[in-house]
Scaffold this motif. Structure first.
Motif, PDB file in Angstrom:
ATOM      1  N   ALA A   1       0.833  -1.213   0.000  1.00 51.87           N
ATOM      2  CA  ALA A   1       0.000   0.000   0.000  1.00 51.87           C
ATOM      3  C   ALA A   1       0.864   1.258   0.000  1.00 51.87           C
ATOM      4  CB  ALA A   1      -0.932  -0.008   1.206  1.00 51.87           C
ATOM      5  N   GLY A   2       1.853   1.299   0.886  1.00 48.08           N
ATOM      6  CA  GLY A   2       2.716   2.468   0.951  1.00 48.08           C
ATOM      7  C   GLY A   2       3.514   2.668  -0.321  1.00 48.08           C
ATOM      8  N   TYR A   3       3.972   1.564  -0.896  1.00 46.47           N
ATOM      9  CA  TYR A   3       4.718   1.658  -2.153  1.00 46.47           C
ATOM     10  C   TYR A   3       3.813   2.193  -3.270  1.00 46.47           C
ATOM     11  CZ  TYR A   3       7.326   0.302  -6.317  1.00 46.47           C
ATOM     12  OH  TYR A   3       7.981   0.318  -7.529  1.00 46.47           O
ATOM     13  N   ALA A   4       2.534   1.749  -3.283  1.00 43.70           N
ATOM     14  CA  ALA A   4       1.584   2.229  -4.299  1.00 43.70           C
ATOM     15  C   ALA A   4       1.371   3.734  -4.182  1.00 43.70           C
ATOM     16  CB  ALA A   4       0.252   1.489  -4.151  1.00 43.70           C
ATOM     17  N   VAL A   5       1.248   4.235  -2.954  1.00 43.63           N
ATOM     18  CA  VAL A   5       1.076   5.677  -2.745  1.00 43.63           C
ATOM     19  C   VAL A   5       2.306   6.425  -3.252  1.00 43.63           C
ATOM     20  CG1 VAL A   5       0.834   7.482  -1.009  1.00 43.63           C
ATOM     21  CG2 VAL A   5      -0.508   5.388  -0.803  1.00 43.63           C
ATOM     22  N   ALA A   6       3.486   5.915  -2.913  1.00 42.28           N
ATOM     23  CA  ALA A   6       4.722   6.569  -3.359  1.00 42.28           C
ATOM     24  C   ALA A   6       4.818   6.581  -4.878  1.00 42.28           C
ATOM     25  CB  ALA A   6       5.930   5.841  -2.753  1.00 42.28           C
ATOM     26  N   ARG A   7       4.404   5.474  -5.485  1.00 41.04           N
ATOM     27  CA  ARG A   7       4.465   5.386  -6.953  1.00 41.04           C
ATOM     28  C   ARG A   7       3.551   6.423  -7.609  1.00 41.04           C
ATOM     29  NH1 ARG A   7       3.528   0.225  -7.223  1.00 41.04           N
ATOM     30  NH2 ARG A   7       1.308   0.405  -7.725  1.00 41.04           N
ATOM     31  N   VAL A   8       2.376   6.623  -7.058  1.00 34.37           N
ATOM     32  CA  VAL A   8       1.457   7.632  -7.600  1.00 34.37           C
ATOM     33  C   VAL A   8       2.069   9.024  -7.463  1.00 34.37           C
ATOM     34  CG1 VAL A   8      -0.779   8.760  -7.266  1.00 34.37           C
ATOM     35  CG2 VAL A   8      -0.637   6.263  -7.233  1.00 34.37           C
ATOM     36  N   ILE A   9       2.660   9.297  -6.316  1.00 43.03           N
ATOM     37  CA  ILE A   9       3.283  10.611  -6.114  1.00 43.03           C
ATOM     38  C   ILE A   9       4.442  10.818  -7.084  1.00 43.03           C
ATOM     39  CG2 ILE A   9       4.666  11.968  -4.481  1.00 43.03           C
ATOM     40  CD1 ILE A   9       2.852  10.783  -2.260  1.00 43.03           C
ATOM     41  N   GLU A  10       5.254   9.790  -7.277  1.00 38.56           N
ATOM     42  CA  GLU A  10       6.386   9.897  -8.197  1.00 38.56           C
ATOM     43  C   GLU A  10       5.933  10.171  -9.623  1.00 38.56           C
ATOM     44  OE1 GLU A  10       9.338   6.714  -7.847  1.00 38.56           O
ATOM     45  OE2 GLU A  10       8.629   6.404  -5.795  1.00 38.56           O
ATOM     46  N   SER A  11       4.755   9.669  -9.978  1.00 35.17           N
ATOM     47  CA  SER A  11       4.262   9.872 -11.346  1.00 35.17           C
ATOM     48  C   SER A  11       3.695  11.276 -11.559  1.00 35.17           C
ATOM     49  CB  SER A  11       3.180   8.831 -11.674  1.00 35.17           C
ATOM     50  OG  SER A  11       1.979   9.085 -10.950  1.00 35.17           O
TER      51      SER A  11
END
Length: 514
Positions: free
Chosen positions: A31-41
């Motif tokens: 979940a945390g990795y998914a949030v970070a990935r969205v922010i990075e995009s």
């Protein structure tokens, strides 16, 4: 795409952990990795990120995101809403990890919080999760108010803090997110008003929970997707003829509202019906004649009034005898004996029936007459009409749109299309689809009549009533979105939608996989 309640999500989480053997810690990491990935995009490296973390799993997700963002080159500071000793088990574990990774963090105090808030360029809301109800308590309330007042972009983890995950009710204060990263499945509150306004752009991210787990747990609500709608679309048969694609009969267009029926009839033509007939009071025929060349007109004896009256139901049934679907309502008007008029049609029309506009007003006088029908019936109320059918306020309807639509559809064994932002389409079995297309520019007279004609057209062509409703509603909204990009929301009119149905159909159909 499934849409879940907080309790459904809790059950699915437990099933994934206990029966499928995917540990809670792995789900939190994903979940945390998914949030970070969205922010990075969405935000460039170097953007200063302030993560607001609560004491529960939502806070734990935020802490994992902090670690991944820091590793990706984002300056990160974490502020805990509570003392580290008060963090839940998994959140405490993740807090220990960020400390080991050397990520800057502090516990909430007004001075430190406002200092870090002023330095930040992006805020991550990981304060309160889907199980939270009611108004946020101290210090969550102060953190939410200050985050909103900063006017900086906010990414909410799973759901904006302060928003009810089940009905979209907004407590005060509530985070106004720029983007919400909904984990595993969409939450109901994100597609209900006013919650949808507070959620901003919604992104659903997979975290390892299988899609079929929702169906296994009885989830019966889903979001319509372009791919699904494309799959419903049927190609025209090379040897087809006008009889192949059905004959629509529309009834409406009294003297005072001639345009309503014409809009519905024209939309039925543009959505592909082989033949379309519009029944109008005989005295209103001159006003309707020649307005839409492809539509046939049937004059209904009206005693020279241009209006409907109770005994005209018999004439309508005779005129519709060889038609495939009957739609009643656009421009029908209200008149004495309306309940008797509608009851006769409901009892005696032996094929699919669509009720809209003033037909719904007449129906509200005795909704139980629907129990007398065994053939397919589709109702298309806006919130005001739905409130009248239920005998409650519009506010009550809007507070629980999904539940009201589902209950009505299953109780009276109809397909119900509750119009509005995130239109709800409810099947008589209890299945519900939520439509994501459309925009405020469509809040203008006649757009509902266009939708009625589109649904009638698809039913006449042989689509199942529920599928026809889902396809028509999605296409209707997507057409409005396409037009809004061309001419703007302010200028959008119902007639514009009709001319754009074909290009929108082509655009969606190209996504079909088979």
């Amino acid at each position: 795409m499934f849409i879940v309640t907080s309790q459904e999500m809790k059950s699915i989480d437990a099933f994934t952990i206990e029966s499928l053997g995917l540990p809670a810690r792995v789900l939190m990491e994903n979940a945390g990795y998914a949030v970070a990935r969205v922010i990075e995009s969405r935000y460039p490296k170097g953007t200063r990120v302030l993560i607001l973390a609560g004491k529960g799993n939502n806070g734990g997700d935020g802490l994992v995101a902090a670690r991944h963002l820091a590793d990706a080159g984002y300056p990160v500071h974490v502020i805990l809403a509570v003392a580290a000793a008060s963090l839940s088990g998994e959140a405490a574990f993740q807090y220990e990890r960020i400390q080991r990774f050397g990520i800057s963090s502090s516990m909430y105090d007004p001075f430190t919080f406002h200092r870090e808030l002023s330095r930040s360029e992006l805020i991550v809301d990981a304060l309160l999760g889907t199980g939270t109800k009611g108004s946020p308590r101290h210090p969550y309330d102060e953190m939410i108010v200050a985050a909103n007042e900063s006017r900086k972009p906010i990414v909410a983890v799973d759901i904006p803090s302060g928003l009810d995950a089940d009905n979209g009710h907004v407590s005060q204060p509530c985070i106004r997110a720029t983007c919400t990263v909904s984990l595993a499945f969409l939450k109901r509150g994100l597609v209900s008003q006013p919650g949808a306004e507070y959620a901003g752009e919604c992104v659903v991210e997979r975290i390892g929970i299988p899609h079929w787990a929702a169906e296994r747990h009885g989830v019966k609500t889903r979001l319509l997707t372009e791919m699904e709608i494309a799959g419903l679309m049927r190609p025209r048969h090379p040897s087809g003829h006008k009889g192949t694609y059905g004959h629509v009969m529309l009834v409406g267009s009294c003297r005072r509202m001639v345009g309503a029926g014409l809009l519905a009839a024209h939309a039925a033509v543009r959505t592909g019906a082989g033949l379309v007939t519009l029944g109008v009071p005989a005295s209103a025929l001159p006003a309707a004649a020649g307005r839409v060349l492809e539509v046939m007109l049937t004059p209904l004896p009206d005693n020279g009034t241009g209006e409907y009256y109770a005994d005209m139901a018999e004439e309508i049934l005779l005129a519709a005898e060889d038609k495939d679907v009957l739609a009643v309502g656009p421009g029908l008007g209200r008149f004495a004996g309306g309940e008797t008029f509608l009851r006769k049609i409901i009892r005696e029309w032996p094929k699919p029936l669509i009720l809209d506009a003033d037909a719904l007003y007449l129906l509200a006088q005795d909704v139980t007459m629907l129990r007398e029908r065994t053939d397919p019936t589709i109702l298309t109320p806006h919130p005001g009409e739905m409130a009248r059918l239920l005998g409650c306020s519009i506010a009550d309807v809007q507070m629980a749109r999904i539940d009201h639509a589902r209950t009505f559809a299953t109780t009276y064994q109809v397909t119900l299309v509750l119009k509005g932002n995130y239109t709800v389409i409810a099947h008589k079995t209890g299945d519900v689809a939520i439509n994501p297309t459309g925009n405020p520019g469509m809040a203008t007279g006649g757009t509902g009549d266009v939708l009625t004609g589109m649904i009638a057209s698809l039913v006449a062509q042989g689509y199942d009533p529920y599928e026809a409703s889902c396809l028509a509603v999605y296409l209707h909204g997507a057409t409005g979105d396409r037009l809004a990009e061309k001419i703007g929301q302010q200028a959008l009119a119902a007639g514009d939608l009709i001319e754009e149905i074909g290009p929108t159909w082509i655009e969606i159909e190209r996504k079909r996989l088979f």
